[in-house]
Design a protein around this motif. Structure first.
Motif, PDB file in Angstrom:
ATOM      1  N   VAL A  96       0.856  -1.189   0.000  1.00  0.00           N
ATOM      2  CA  VAL A  96       0.000   0.000   0.000  1.00  0.00           C
ATOM      3  C   VAL A  96       0.891   1.238   0.000  1.00  0.00           C
ATOM      4  N   SER A  97       0.566   2.223  -0.866  1.00  0.00           N
ATOM      5  CA  SER A  97       1.302   3.490  -0.908  1.00  0.00           C
ATOM      6  C   SER A  97       0.304   4.595  -1.243  1.00  0.00           C
ATOM      7  N   LEU A  98      -0.010   5.457  -0.269  1.00  0.00           N
ATOM      8  CA  LEU A  98      -1.057   6.458  -0.434  1.00  0.00           C
ATOM      9  C   LEU A  98      -0.502   7.874  -0.377  1.00  0.00           C
ATOM     10  N   ARG A  99      -1.210   8.772  -1.065  1.00  0.00           N
ATOM     11  CA  ARG A  99      -0.880  10.199  -1.012  1.00  0.00           C
ATOM     12  C   ARG A  99      -1.151  10.731   0.394  1.00  0.00           C
ATOM     13  N   HIS A 100      -0.228  11.535   0.877  1.00  0.00           N
ATOM     14  CA  HIS A 100      -0.382  12.066   2.229  1.00  0.00           C
ATOM     15  C   HIS A 100      -1.522  13.066   2.346  1.00  0.00           C
ATOM     16  N   ASP A 101      -1.879  13.735   1.248  1.00  0.00           N
ATOM     17  CA  ASP A 101      -2.850  14.825   1.310  1.00  0.00           C
ATOM     18  C   ASP A 101      -4.258  14.421   0.897  1.00  0.00           C
ATOM     19  N   ARG A 102      -4.491  13.117   0.673  1.00  0.00           N
ATOM     20  CA  ARG A 102      -5.843  12.685   0.310  1.00  0.00           C
ATOM     21  C   ARG A 102      -6.350  11.543   1.196  1.00  0.00           C
ATOM     22  N   ILE A 103      -5.665  11.267   2.273  1.00  0.00           N
ATOM     23  CA  ILE A 103      -6.083  10.190   3.166  1.00  0.00           C
ATOM     24  C   ILE A 103      -7.362  10.608   3.903  1.00  0.00           C
TER      25      ILE A 103
ATOM     26  N   GLU B 299      11.798  -3.555  -6.012  1.00  0.00           N
ATOM     27  CA  GLU B 299      12.045  -4.863  -5.402  1.00  0.00           C
ATOM     28  C   GLU B 299      10.846  -5.285  -4.559  1.00  0.00           C
ATOM     29  N   LEU B 300      10.293  -4.331  -3.826  1.00  0.00           N
ATOM     30  CA  LEU B 300       9.118  -4.609  -2.998  1.00  0.00           C
ATOM     31  C   LEU B 300       7.928  -5.001  -3.868  1.00  0.00           C
ATOM     32  N   TYR B 301       7.703  -4.248  -4.943  1.00  0.00           N
ATOM     33  CA  TYR B 301       6.576  -4.539  -5.835  1.00  0.00           C
ATOM     34  C   TYR B 301       6.744  -5.900  -6.518  1.00  0.00           C
ATOM     35  N   SER B 302       7.972  -6.300  -6.779  1.00  0.00           N
ATOM     36  CA  SER B 302       8.203  -7.578  -7.450  1.00  0.00           C
ATOM     37  C   SER B 302       7.864  -8.767  -6.557  1.00  0.00           C
ATOM     38  N   GLU B 303       7.676  -8.505  -5.263  1.00  0.00           N
ATOM     39  CA  GLU B 303       7.263  -9.553  -4.327  1.00  0.00           C
ATOM     40  C   GLU B 303       5.777  -9.459  -3.992  1.00  0.00           C
ATOM     41  N   ALA B 304       5.075  -8.511  -4.639  1.00  0.00           N
ATOM     42  CA  ALA B 304       3.680  -8.240  -4.301  1.00  0.00           C
ATOM     43  C   ALA B 304       2.714  -8.868  -5.302  1.00  0.00           C
ATOM     44  N   THR B 305       1.591  -9.338  -4.788  1.00  0.00           N
ATOM     45  CA  THR B 305       0.492  -9.755  -5.652  1.00  0.00           C
ATOM     46  C   THR B 305      -0.305  -8.537  -6.080  1.00  0.00           C
ATOM     47  N   VAL B 306      -0.497  -7.597  -5.146  1.00  0.00           N
ATOM     48  CA  VAL B 306      -1.336  -6.427  -5.357  1.00  0.00           C
ATOM     49  C   VAL B 306      -0.630  -5.193  -4.823  1.00  0.00           C
ATOM     50  N   VAL B 307      -0.760  -4.073  -5.532  1.00  0.00           N
ATOM     51  CA  VAL B 307      -0.331  -2.772  -5.012  1.00  0.00           C
ATOM     52  C   VAL B 307      -1.547  -1.847  -5.025  1.00  0.00           C
ATOM     53  N   VAL B 308      -1.881  -1.329  -3.848  1.00  0.00           N
ATOM     54  CA  VAL B 308      -3.013  -0.415  -3.692  1.00  0.00           C
ATOM     55  C   VAL B 308      -2.470   0.999  -3.538  1.00  0.00           C
ATOM     56  N   SER B 309      -2.966   1.932  -4.365  1.00  0.00           N
ATOM     57  CA  SER B 309      -2.442   3.288  -4.295  1.00  0.00           C
ATOM     58  C   SER B 309      -3.405   4.278  -4.936  1.00  0.00           C
ATOM     59  N   ASP B 310      -3.260   5.540  -4.554  1.00  0.00           N
ATOM     60  CA  ASP B 310      -3.912   6.630  -5.274  1.00  0.00           C
ATOM     61  C   ASP B 310      -2.854   7.499  -5.949  1.00  0.00           C
TER      62      ASP B 310
END
Length: 350
Positions: free
Chosen positions: A185-192, A256-267
């Motif tokens: 998970v990687s989210l924008r700080h100003d839209r949480i 490297e982190l994404y290459s170990e991920a099934t899903v990436v959730v982000s805005d």
């Protein structure tokens, strides 16, 4: 071309680096304005010996004017990314000066290409200036159909530059979907939003049911503190971006982190596209009234969205979805090969 942008943003670097590489392949030698960007930001571009990089605006303009007056005829490239039209009178005047400069380039036999553009109209008084910029260019390439609707049919639409050389990233298929163990998970700080906790809690539960582990990270440095707080509130891991870590090192760590991920959730658009490059399934954390991500992705992918805990339970997390994403990303890369050929023809024409 200018690479001056937001410091601490991996997406800004990635798409500008692709444009520079594209122009090198056409046979052009880069002359780059870096402005106030820090040394490690500039180093992330891997400039070659003999390529000109200057922090000085006057030096950059003088070099451009010298080229205009020469027999070589320069190619001016407007860097990819979003542009806010009408945000202030000062920005409108800056774009008007830019139009005059680009018009001079054209009159003197040079070329102007604007690529990977996404137009966001804040106030319509300045929209005619963007249309003048489009008219002054030999080629105007948008990354979404919304921009073409604003500027007219002459505008071409191609996928975002982050996918230009998707097939060049063999690591995207190096780790099979069944061997991956993370949800990132990687989210924008100003839209949480306050509701995000319930959605992220549901995501953590879904991950545990599937045998995955949730990890938060920051692809934009200013998002670090907010993602750290979210990770702490959910008692999960967080991969930070410390102030002293160079952009190139953080990019390697995130990929490297994404290459170990099934899903990436982000805005964040380029968090999702980096995920695609690394073989993960992109999922948009939906924000009401914010269409930037769907505008840029709708013509490429049927990207999943989550907004409520119920949405999380419906996520497609399997090898079939992964293959669908990879197929569409390969098509995006193929479209960029067509754009390469079009740019070569445009720039090479008399």
């Amino acid at each position: 071309m200018s690479i001056s942008a937001a410091e601490g943003n991996l997406g800004d670097i990635a798409i500008r680096r692709e444009v520079i590489d594209q122009m090198r392949q056409i046979g052009l030698r880069p002359v780059i304005y870096s402005g106030s960007m820090g040394r490690d930001y500039v180093d992330a571009f891997d400039f070659l010996p003999g390529e000109i990089v200057t922090r000085s605006g006057p030096v950059f303009i003088r070099k451009l004017l010298t080229e205009i007056a020469s027999v070589r005829r320069p190619v001016v490239v407007m860097a990819p990314g979003p542009v806010q039209v009408g945000v202030s009178l000062q920005s409108a005047l800056k774009h008007m000066f830019l139009f005059v400069l680009l018009l001079l380039v054209r009159v003197m036999g040079g070329k102007v290409v604007i690529v990977g553009r996404s137009v966001d109209v804040k106030r319509s008084f300045a929209l005619p200036i963007e249309r003048l910029l489009a008219a002054a260019s030999n080629l105007y390439v948008a990354r979404d159909s919304r921009t073409r609707a604003i500027l007219g049919a002459r505008t071409l639409v191609f996928p975002d530059y982050a996918l230009r050389q998707y097939s060049r990233f063999p690591d995207s298929a190096a780790t099979s979907f069944g061997q991956r163990s993370l949800m990132v998970v990687s989210l924008r700080h100003d839209r949480i939003l306050d509701d995000d906790i319930s959605v992220l809690t549901a995501l953590k539960t879904r991950a545990a049911q599937c045998g995955y582990r949730i990890v938060f990270t920051a692809q934009v440095r200013e998002d670090s503190a907010a993602n750290r707080r979210l990770a702490k509130s959910l008692s999960v891991d967080f991969v930070d971006w410390p102030e002293r870590r160079p952009h190139s090192d953080q990019e390697a760590k995130v990929l490297e982190l994404y290459s170990e991920a099934t899903v990436v959730v982000s805005d964040r658009l380029h968090a999702l596209l980096f995920a695609v490059r690394a073989g993960a399934v992109p999922v948009i954390q939906y924000r009401p009234g914010f269409t930037k991500l769907s505008d840029a992705l709708a013509h490429l992918f049927d990207v999943q969205h989550i907004q409520t805990p119920e949405d999380v339970s419906k996520l497609r997390i399997d090898a079939t979805e992964s293959m669908h994403v990879a197929t569409r990303a390969t098509e995006a890369s193929r479209q960029h090969q067509l754009l390469d050929a079009l740019l070569r023809e445009t720039i090479g024409a008399s």
